[in-house]
Structures are given as C-alpha cells and as structure tokens.
Design a protein around this motif. Structure first.
Motif, mmCIF file in Angstrom:
data_model
loop_
_atom_site.group_PDB
_atom_site.id
_atom_site.type_symbol
_atom_site.label_atom_id
_atom_site.label_comp_id
_atom_site.label_asym_id
_atom_site.label_seq_id
_atom_site.Cartn_x
_atom_site.Cartn_y
_atom_site.Cartn_z
ATOM 1 N N PHE A 1 0.824 -1.207 0.000
ATOM 2 C CA PHE A 1 0.000 0.000 0.000
ATOM 3 C C PHE A 1 0.862 1.263 0.000
ATOM 4 O O PHE A 1 0.536 2.245 -0.674
ATOM 5 N N PHE B 1 2.004 1.959 -3.415
ATOM 6 C CA PHE B 1 0.864 2.524 -4.133
ATOM 7 C C PHE B 1 0.684 4.002 -3.762
ATOM 8 O O PHE B 1 0.542 4.862 -4.638
ATOM 9 N N GLU C 1 -10.503 4.231 -3.623
ATOM 10 C CA GLU C 1 -10.903 2.828 -3.449
ATOM 11 C C GLU C 1 -9.832 2.043 -2.693
ATOM 12 O O GLU C 1 -10.133 1.321 -1.736
ATOM 13 N N ARG C 2 -8.575 2.180 -3.113
ATOM 14 C CA ARG C 2 -7.482 1.445 -2.460
ATOM 15 C C ARG C 2 -7.271 1.931 -1.020
ATOM 16 O O ARG C 2 -6.984 1.135 -0.128
ATOM 17 N N GLU D 1 -9.906 0.332 1.013
ATOM 18 C CA GLU D 1 -9.573 -1.090 1.190
ATOM 19 C C GLU D 1 -8.499 -1.258 2.263
ATOM 20 O O GLU D 1 -8.588 -2.152 3.110
#
Length: 182
Positions: A97, A100, A114-115, A118
């Motif tokens: 993450f 990202f 969205e990520r 999550e």
C-alpha cells in the motif's frame, strides 16, 4: 529470526502439524513475526528433526491422508531459548500500500480512494483479529503485551488513514480518463 526459530516457537507451545504452523504464520498469531511459506516450513521442520530438536509421529485420519505431528524436544527448547538470546535483527516493515501511495499522484482519484478505503478496512480487520485472538485464548502477560503492541500499531494506522486519507486522494490525478502511463 528465521523460519526454523519460528517453528520452534510454535512447537514450544504444543504439538502441531506443518499445515497448522503455516496457518498460524499466515492468518494466526505468528503472522506478525516473520514471513513463512510451506516451501520454507517443511524443510525447516525436516532439518529440526535431523538435528533432534523436534520429533514427529504420523497420525492416521478417516478419509484423509495421514498427517505428521511435530513435538519439540528438550534440546529443541534449549536451542529455542539460545536463539532468542542472540542479538535481534532489524524489524522489517513492507507495505504494498505504501508503494501505491507513493505514486498516488499518477493514478485516478477514484482508484486511490478505493485502495485507501480497502487499506483502512484491512487495518480494521487486522485490529479485530488481534482483539479476537486476545479474547479467544488465555493469554499470559507476554502474549498480552505483544497483542497490545499490535493493537497500538493498528490503531495508529487507522487514525492516520482516517485523518489523512483525503490528502492522499487529493494527490491523485483529477482526470480519470487519462492513462496513468502518460
């Protein structure tokens, strides 16, 4: 710390199969210590058995293949205590993450949001897992300390995500139709 020591730590608490050791290393209480795969656990168990630090017995199961159950020996207990007394390596923290997030600025805002959600949910799930683990078993003072440490880390991650998620989303591209590779 290595897989061999991790196997000894699990067997120190009681008998176990290779499959049960793997489960504890992936989704159980040992998932927070070091990464261990079937490909590393079974060779470690074989070497521990060769070194007379563990023993095994085969148990037949109805309608299933026989399973091999491992137990730690007194020599294994001494080897485990000796290993714990050695200097510790550095803690390692790896997070897909965070990679990202580092490149959120090249991604569409909707994907980043969205990520991020999550990741927040995953953090909440991990925290609940620790709370459930503490409630399920009778923990000694050392277990409680380790679980509380994990809870504190997850709580801090949750707080940071809730307080700063909007900043990460704002960093993302405002143009969802653009290709991130442009």
């Amino acid at each position: 710390m290595n897989v061999r020591t991790l196997c000894l730590s699990i067997l120190y608490e009681g008998e176990s199969t290779g499959y049960e050791i793997r489960r504890l290393c992936v989704e159980g209480e040992c998932a927070y210590f070091i990464e261990a795969s079937f490909g590393s656990i079974y060779p470690a168990l074989a070497k521990l058995e060769d070194d007379k630090l563990v023993t095994s017995r085969t148990e037949q199961q109805d309608g299933k293949p026989a399973k091999k159950v491992y137990s730690i020996t007194e020599a294994g207990r001494a080897a485990f205590a000796h290993e714990l007394a050695q200097p510790l390596g550095e803690d390692m923290f790896r997070s897909p993450f965070l990679l990202f997030a580092r490149f959120a600025h090249i991604l569409p805002a909707a994907l980043v949001e969205e990520r991020a959600n999550e990741f927040l949910q995953s953090t909440l799930d991990k925290r609940k897992h620790l709370e459930d683990a503490a409630a399920k078993r009778s923990c000694n003072a050392s277990d409680t300390w380790v679980i509380d440490y994990g809870r504190a880390i997850m709580e801090l991650a949750e707080q940071h995500m809730r307080s700063h998620m909007h900043e990460l989303i704002t960093l993302a591209r405002a143009e969802p139709g653009k290709d991130a590779a442009e």
